[in-house]
Design an enzyme around this catalytic site. Structure first.
Site, PDB file in Angstrom:
ATOM      1  N   TYR A 167      52.841  69.420  21.376  1.00  0.00           N
ATOM      2  CA  TYR A 167      52.564  68.524  22.513  1.00  0.00           C
ATOM      3  C   TYR A 167      53.103  67.123  22.222  1.00  0.00           C
ATOM      4  O   TYR A 167      53.778  66.509  23.058  1.00  0.00           O
ATOM      5  CB  TYR A 167      51.055  68.496  22.781  1.00  0.00           C
ATOM      6  CG  TYR A 167      50.631  67.585  23.906  1.00  0.00           C
ATOM      7  CD1 TYR A 167      50.783  67.954  25.240  1.00  0.00           C
ATOM      8  CD2 TYR A 167      50.062  66.335  23.640  1.00  0.00           C
ATOM      9  CE1 TYR A 167      50.385  67.120  26.270  1.00  0.00           C
ATOM     10  CE2 TYR A 167      49.648  65.488  24.664  1.00  0.00           C
ATOM     11  CZ  TYR A 167      49.821  65.888  25.979  1.00  0.00           C
ATOM     12  OH  TYR A 167      49.426  65.046  27.000  1.00  0.00           O
TER      13      TYR A 167
ATOM     14  N   LYS B 279      56.078  65.270  24.263  1.00  0.00           N
ATOM     15  CA  LYS B 279      55.857  63.985  24.930  1.00  0.00           C
ATOM     16  C   LYS B 279      56.813  62.915  24.401  1.00  0.00           C
ATOM     17  O   LYS B 279      57.254  62.042  25.146  1.00  0.00           O
ATOM     18  CB  LYS B 279      54.393  63.563  24.760  1.00  0.00           C
ATOM     19  CG  LYS B 279      53.445  64.436  25.560  1.00  0.00           C
ATOM     20  CD  LYS B 279      53.686  64.221  27.047  1.00  0.00           C
ATOM     21  CE  LYS B 279      52.947  65.176  27.937  1.00  0.00           C
ATOM     22  NZ  LYS B 279      53.209  64.910  29.363  1.00  0.00           N
TER      23      LYS B 279
HETATM   24  N1  LIG Z   1      44.366  63.271  30.672  1.00  0.00           N
HETATM   25  C1  LIG Z   1      44.792  62.716  29.555  1.00  0.00           C
HETATM   26  O1  LIG Z   1      43.994  62.363  28.670  1.00  0.00           O
HETATM   27  C2  LIG Z   1      46.274  62.472  29.356  1.00  0.00           C
HETATM   28  C3  LIG Z   1      46.657  61.609  28.325  1.00  0.00           C
HETATM   29  C4  LIG Z   1      48.005  61.367  28.098  1.00  0.00           C
HETATM   30  C5  LIG Z   1      48.946  61.990  28.913  1.00  0.00           C
HETATM   31  N2  LIG Z   1      48.561  62.819  29.899  1.00  0.00           N
HETATM   32  C6  LIG Z   1      49.605  63.457  30.705  1.00  0.00           C
HETATM   33  O2  LIG Z   1      49.446  63.136  32.068  1.00  0.00           O
HETATM   34  C7  LIG Z   1      49.928  64.189  32.892  1.00  0.00           C
HETATM   35  C8  LIG Z   1      48.866  64.539  33.916  1.00  0.00           C
HETATM   36  O3  LIG Z   1      47.684  64.897  33.250  1.00  0.00           O
HETATM   37  P1  LIG Z   1      46.247  64.991  33.982  1.00  0.00           P
HETATM   38  O4  LIG Z   1      45.266  64.398  33.066  1.00  0.00           O
HETATM   39  O5  LIG Z   1      46.347  64.509  35.382  1.00  0.00           O
HETATM   40  O6  LIG Z   1      46.045  66.582  33.931  1.00  0.00           O
HETATM   41  P2  LIG Z   1      45.468  67.608  34.983  1.00  0.00           P
HETATM   42  O7  LIG Z   1      45.210  68.868  34.228  1.00  0.00           O
HETATM   43  O8  LIG Z   1      44.359  66.982  35.757  1.00  0.00           O
HETATM   44  O9  LIG Z   1      46.718  67.823  35.982  1.00  0.00           O
HETATM   45  C9  LIG Z   1      47.900  68.435  35.603  1.00  0.00           C
HETATM   46  C10 LIG Z   1      48.487  69.099  36.828  1.00  0.00           C
HETATM   47  O10 LIG Z   1      49.750  69.687  36.472  1.00  0.00           O
HETATM   48  C11 LIG Z   1      49.877  70.879  37.191  1.00  0.00           C
HETATM   49  N3  LIG Z   1      50.825  71.787  36.563  1.00  0.00           N
HETATM   50  C12 LIG Z   1      50.693  72.430  35.382  1.00  0.00           C
HETATM   51  N4  LIG Z   1      51.764  73.215  35.174  1.00  0.00           N
HETATM   52  C13 LIG Z   1      52.607  73.044  36.228  1.00  0.00           C
HETATM   53  C14 LIG Z   1      53.866  73.603  36.586  1.00  0.00           C
HETATM   54  N5  LIG Z   1      54.493  74.508  35.820  1.00  0.00           N
HETATM   55  N6  LIG Z   1      54.451  73.190  37.737  1.00  0.00           N
HETATM   56  C15 LIG Z   1      53.809  72.297  38.534  1.00  0.00           C
HETATM   57  N7  LIG Z   1      52.612  71.762  38.267  1.00  0.00           N
HETATM   58  C16 LIG Z   1      52.016  72.131  37.114  1.00  0.00           C
HETATM   59  C17 LIG Z   1      48.464  71.467  37.200  1.00  0.00           C
HETATM   60  O11 LIG Z   1      48.301  72.427  38.241  1.00  0.00           O
HETATM   61  C18 LIG Z   1      47.610  70.228  37.372  1.00  0.00           C
HETATM   62  O12 LIG Z   1      47.302  69.982  38.729  1.00  0.00           O
HETATM   63  C19 LIG Z   1      50.287  65.339  31.936  1.00  0.00           C
HETATM   64  O13 LIG Z   1      51.680  65.325  31.685  1.00  0.00           O
HETATM   65  C20 LIG Z   1      49.555  64.964  30.660  1.00  0.00           C
HETATM   66  O14 LIG Z   1      50.183  65.500  29.525  1.00  0.00           O
HETATM   67  C21 LIG Z   1      47.242  63.075  30.157  1.00  0.00           C
END
Ligand SMILES: NC(=O)c1ccc[n+]([C@@H]2O[C@H](COP(=O)([O-])OP(=O)(O)OC[C@H]3O[C@@H](n4cnc5c(N)ncnc54)[C@H](O)[C@@H]3O)[C@@H](O)[C@H]2O)c1
Length: 269
Positions: free
Chosen positions: A170, A174
């Site tokens: 991961y 990233k």
């Molecule tokens: N939440 C955290 O703590 C955090 C921290 C750092 C980075 N991020 C990054 O932020 C982004 C969003 O995270 P979030 O917290 O909103 O997560 P989340 O799980 O709430 O949302 C992620 C969304 O991506 C969609 N998804 C997954 N696979 C997919 C695909 N193949 N095609 C289309 N859509 C797809 C899912 O259906 C989901 O709605 C991600 O890239 C995550 O890595 C999140």
């Protein structure tokens, strides 16, 4: 802003939903896309009165064809001015294969496809992660070049991801997002557009909560507790930074990464 300006949010999870709400200040048309159409629909329905037109569509970012169809649809609705890429999977949500397919290759699909349709004075933001910075020192210069510039098909085959723990994969994926945004900045600039990434720390979304209660939960709690702002972010605190990067106020900002982590990185060299 005209009614024909189009904003696209890929990923209707916690961060994507907050970004979609933030984009209302730009008006125009909103396209909200997710693999789970129901999620995109629910959020789109809550935003109908804030935009001229709101469309919820299904996309699977692991498929280049699916992402290209989304980009064509967006371009057919007007001038694509803003793109937010907030779809992804975390270590608890998928194994190494899913992380490579969605977070690494899928993000490359989004950057490439929207780099072909983004309009003049447009801007894109890719949601990377502070994990990309934490793991960057373990990536060699050659590996970094490949992460930034290999084709999506080559990315899927990188030996860098062989035998990695999911959490490390991961972090590498990233880092790949951050590097790919740097590489894409010149191409986007040729169309008069900018592209940046935002690297959040832990955010209070479904993904964030799943990670906190998962196998790396203790390490994540320590990361938060040792940060200057010792709490998780609210999704709106990520979205407001995304809104800034998409706005004219950030007109000279491109090809870079903005860390929004409550200071968590101060503990890393
Ligand atoms: N939440 C955290 O703590 C955090 C921290 C750092 C980075 N991020 C990054 O932020 C982004 C969003 O995270 P979030 O917290 O909103 O997560 P989340 O799980 O709430 O949302 C992620 C969304 O991506 C969609 N998804 C997954 N696979 C997919 C695909 N193949 N095609 C289309 N859509 C797809 C899912 O259906 C989901 O709605 C991600 O890239 C995550 O890595 C999140």
């Amino acid at each position: 802003v005209t009614d024909h300006d189009v904003s696209v949010v890929v990923g209707a999870g916690g961060i994507g939903a907050a970004c979609a709400a933030e984009l209302h200040r730009f008006g125009g048309t909103l396209v909200l896309a997710d693999a789970a159409l129901g999620c995109a629909d629910d959020i789109a329905n809550g935003l109908r009165d804030r935009f001229e037109v709101v469309r919820a569509v299904r996309v699977d970012i692991t498929s280049d064809e699916s992402v290209r169809q989304l980009a064509s649809l967006a371009a057919s609705l007007g001038t694509v001015k803003r793109v937010v890429h907030a779809a992804g999977v975390s270590p608890e949500q998928g194994g190494v294969d899913a992380i490579v397919a969605v977070d690494l290759v899928g993000t490359a699909h989004v950057i490439d496809a929207f780099g072909d349709v983004i309009g003049r004075a447009g801007a894109g933001v890719v949601i990377a992660s502070v994990a990309g910075h934490i793991f960057a020192p373990f990536i060699t210069a050659d590996q970094a070049r490949a992460l930034g510039a290999a084709t999506p098909a080559q990315l899927a085959e990188l030996t860098l991801f062989d035998d990695l723990e999911t959490a490390v994969a991961y972090g590498y994926a990233k880092r790949g997002n951050q590097l790919r945004v740097r590489t894409a900045a010149k191409r986007w600039a040729r169309r008069g557009a900018r592209i940046n990434s935002v690297s959040p720390g832990v955010v209070d979304t479904q993904m964030g909560r799943t990670e906190r209660s998962g196998t790396a939960g203790q390490a994540i709690e320590e990361l938060i507790a040792n940060s200057p702002i010792a709490r998780a972010a609210r999704p709106a605190e990520i979205a407001s930074v995304v809104g800034f990067l998409l706005s004219e106020s950030a007109g000279f900002v491109t090809g870079t990464d903005l860390v929004v982590d409550g200071g968590a990185l101060v503990n890393f060299s």
